[in-house]
Design an enzyme around this catalytic site. Sequence first.
Site, PDB file in Angstrom:
ATOM      1  N   ARG A 148       5.146 -12.903   9.731  1.00  0.00           N
ATOM      2  CA  ARG A 148       5.859 -11.641   9.498  1.00  0.00           C
ATOM      3  C   ARG A 148       7.280 -11.744  10.009  1.00  0.00           C
ATOM      4  NH1 ARG A 148       2.396  -7.263   9.423  1.00  0.00           N
ATOM      5  NH2 ARG A 148       4.037  -5.776   9.886  1.00  0.00           N
ATOM      6  N   LYS A 150       4.312   0.258   9.297  1.00  0.00           N
ATOM      7  CA  LYS A 150       4.386   1.558   8.623  1.00  0.00           C
ATOM      8  C   LYS A 150       3.723   2.659   9.440  1.00  0.00           C
ATOM      9  CE  LYS A 150       3.095  -0.052   4.596  1.00  0.00           C
ATOM     10  NZ  LYS A 150       2.488  -0.080   3.299  1.00  0.00           N
ATOM     11  N   GLU A 202       0.875  -1.166   0.000  1.00  0.00           N
ATOM     12  CA  GLU A 202       0.000   0.000   0.000  1.00  0.00           C
ATOM     13  C   GLU A 202       0.918   1.223   0.000  1.00  0.00           C
ATOM     14  OE1 GLU A 202      -2.663   0.335   3.363  1.00  0.00           O
ATOM     15  OE2 GLU A 202      -3.459   2.231   2.588  1.00  0.00           O
TER      16      GLU A 202
HETATM   17  P1  ATP Z   1       2.579  -2.435   7.983  1.00  0.00           P
HETATM   18  O1  ATP Z   1       1.919  -3.265   9.028  1.00  0.00           O
HETATM   19  O2  ATP Z   1       4.014  -2.195   8.186  1.00  0.00           O
HETATM   20  O3  ATP Z   1       1.830  -1.182   7.652  1.00  0.00           O
HETATM   21  P2  ATP Z   1       1.377  -3.624   5.808  1.00  0.00           P
HETATM   22  O4  ATP Z   1       1.078  -5.061   5.815  1.00  0.00           O
HETATM   23  O5  ATP Z   1       0.244  -2.701   6.026  1.00  0.00           O
HETATM   24  O6  ATP Z   1       2.569  -3.348   6.731  1.00  0.00           O
HETATM   25  P3  ATP Z   1       1.632  -3.457   3.025  1.00  0.00           P
HETATM   26  O7  ATP Z   1       2.167  -2.366   2.202  1.00  0.00           O
HETATM   27  O8  ATP Z   1       0.202  -3.755   2.950  1.00  0.00           O
HETATM   28  O9  ATP Z   1       2.061  -3.154   4.504  1.00  0.00           O
HETATM   29  O10 ATP Z   1       2.484  -4.777   2.811  1.00  0.00           O
HETATM   30  C1  ATP Z   1       2.789  -5.313   1.559  1.00  0.00           C
HETATM   31  C2  ATP Z   1       3.105  -6.768   1.732  1.00  0.00           C
HETATM   32  O11 ATP Z   1       4.204  -6.941   2.627  1.00  0.00           O
HETATM   33  C3  ATP Z   1       1.948  -7.547   2.326  1.00  0.00           C
HETATM   34  O12 ATP Z   1       1.811  -8.741   1.609  1.00  0.00           O
HETATM   35  C4  ATP Z   1       2.359  -7.803   3.734  1.00  0.00           C
HETATM   36  O13 ATP Z   1       1.804  -9.005   4.181  1.00  0.00           O
HETATM   37  C5  ATP Z   1       3.897  -7.863   3.626  1.00  0.00           C
HETATM   38  N1  ATP Z   1       4.528  -7.473   4.886  1.00  0.00           N
HETATM   39  C6  ATP Z   1       4.313  -6.359   5.609  1.00  0.00           C
HETATM   40  N2  ATP Z   1       5.033  -6.359   6.733  1.00  0.00           N
HETATM   41  C7  ATP Z   1       5.741  -7.511   6.748  1.00  0.00           C
HETATM   42  C8  ATP Z   1       6.678  -8.115   7.658  1.00  0.00           C
HETATM   43  N3  ATP Z   1       7.024  -7.523   8.790  1.00  0.00           N
HETATM   44  N4  ATP Z   1       7.198  -9.319   7.334  1.00  0.00           N
HETATM   45  C9  ATP Z   1       6.861  -9.913   6.184  1.00  0.00           C
HETATM   46  N5  ATP Z   1       5.993  -9.408   5.286  1.00  0.00           N
HETATM   47  C10 ATP Z   1       5.428  -8.222   5.553  1.00  0.00           C
HETATM   48 MG    MG Z   2      -1.452  -3.631   4.677  1.00  0.00          MG
END
Ligand code: ATP
Ligand code: MG
Length: 564
Positions: free
Chosen positions: A261, A271, A34
């Site tokens: 994760r 984020k 995102e």
């Molecule tokens: P955050 O919780 O940091 O905001 P998010 O999941 O909202 O992360 P996205 O931009 O939606 O961030 O993530 C893109 C992809 O990266 C998704 O498939 C998510 O599952 C993966 N992802 C995010 N954080 C991690 C992590 N700590 N370890 C592994 N994969 C991750």
């Molecule tokens: Mg997300």
Amino acid sequence: MKGKEQLNFIEQIIENDLKNEHNKDELCFRFPPEPNGFLHIGHVKAISLNFSLGKKYNAPVNLRFDDTNPVKENYEYVSAIKKDILWLGYKWKNECFASDYFEKLYEWALGLIKNSKAYIDSQDSNKIAQQKGTTTLAGTNSPYRNRPIKENLKIFQEMKEGKHPEGSHVLRAKIDMNSPNLLMRDPVLYRVLFKEHHRTKKTWCIYPLYDWAHGESDYIEKITHSLCTLEFKPHRELYNWFLNELPALKHKKPKQIEFARLNMSFTVTSKRKLSELVKENHVSGWDDPRMPTISGLRRRGYPPEALINFVKKAGISKRENTIDFSLLEFYVREALNKTAPRVMAVLNPVKLIITNYPTNKEEYLEAENNPENKSQGIRKIRFSKSILIEKEDFQEAFSEKFFRLSIGKEVRLKNAYIIKANSLKKDKSGSITEIYCSYDPQSKSGSGTVQSKRKVKGTIHWVSEKYCFDIEVNLYDRLFNTEAPDRNKDRVFTQFINKESFVKINAKAEESLVSAKEGDIFQFQRIGYFAVDKESRKEKIIFNKTVGLRDNWTKKKKEFKKLR
Ligand code: ATP
Ligand code: MG
């Protein structure tokens, strides 16, 4: 027994699918960020997982921006995300945006309404939340649940045309208000939002929610395996429900698979929290070298292969765990050891005069640029009577345990001669201002023919007083002073910020460094690795400390093995 390649659980699923439902040329993966912030070390795991699968199965990997919430998203983040992925060394097949599918999603939503699988709810969000129920209490049907199809279609159309204010109506799926899975209790698909989108501008004033947009985007792109982190597990039922409600499928449905994760000690990988650090000025920006963002780590001097080796070592599993920060540092050292040229810089200088060296003499000494990589060659450094050494490398009183310089003791000056300290001078406050030494003219080191074989226990680094120049050095430490800053119930994570995580000092560097430019990484011998910062100017080069030379990971290794 090792030998055969060990497959992780996702590869096992794919192998199985290749036997039963998919041809190899159908496989397709995606990384779906995102654009509401910069990517962090956790994302490197998801990126490396998807792109490695793409490589292994020779399948395309799309970069899909999940841009369904214009309130938090912008184009700056899109550019930063692309830059970071390319820097890691990965190339996507198609650059996609969920916003490209808004029209299609709208059309499919109309289909749901027509099939009586969705309705317009005209209650406010509080009321809807109240009726949701809990894990132990069933939800309550909205009074609008059985609104006639025609009326639903009319209001939805009007919402799209901007005729209804924000919060007045939402489109909800009609699933089951008694479902044990709260996400299945008539989830919201669309809300009204009068907010300009960074790509679609003012075309839309209704925006789809994540669950509705994500699986459908996967489907449109013919993704076969949609990999996400464990928190999406309860969403899988909804993901599949939506796919099943789509008009007759022309190709196979994507499959959602969840993995754990990556969490890292002494940092936060969310984020939202990273954005808080930036907005509240706890750090200088998303790319502050203390941030666990890809851009921060890059600016700090961490090479891409270190990040990738780190996440690969952390592995793919279904169980959450926290990996020690020092494992990442281990991979940084391992990579830089092979690539970073060795140079000399003195962070905390004191003057040293070689009394028996001729006053006006200057000579060029040869220094090896990288003993781990001979192809980096040698350079010449100027040597003369006055040099600067680290204050910490001198101790007035003689001690058997102190292997560096003290009165009456010999050490080797790196790339130069063996010297012996004889006397010193102090100022009124008692601080040492000059150290007087004699040198052994026969002890020259280097790669020339007159290389001395004589050995002494200690070696110290130095710079020529006349030819060194001033540099600025940013010293960094862990951003948080506790292992799990965001897992404390009583205190917010920002209360654990390490106030000493950033210190700026002035230092002296050998003359060869004057041509150093942004992104160059060096080993300051005996100190650590340092990367030239983007804010460097011609008049003042700024170095960021990447990592020290000492490896304190080794002692943690056992702990890590236990964890896995
Ligand atoms: P955050 O919780 O940091 O905001 P998010 O999941 O909202 O992360 P996205 O931009 O939606 O961030 O993530 C893109 C992809 O990266 C998704 O498939 C998510 O599952 C993966 N992802 C995010 N954080 C991690 C992590 N700590 N370890 C592994 N994969 C991750
Ligand atoms: Mg997300």
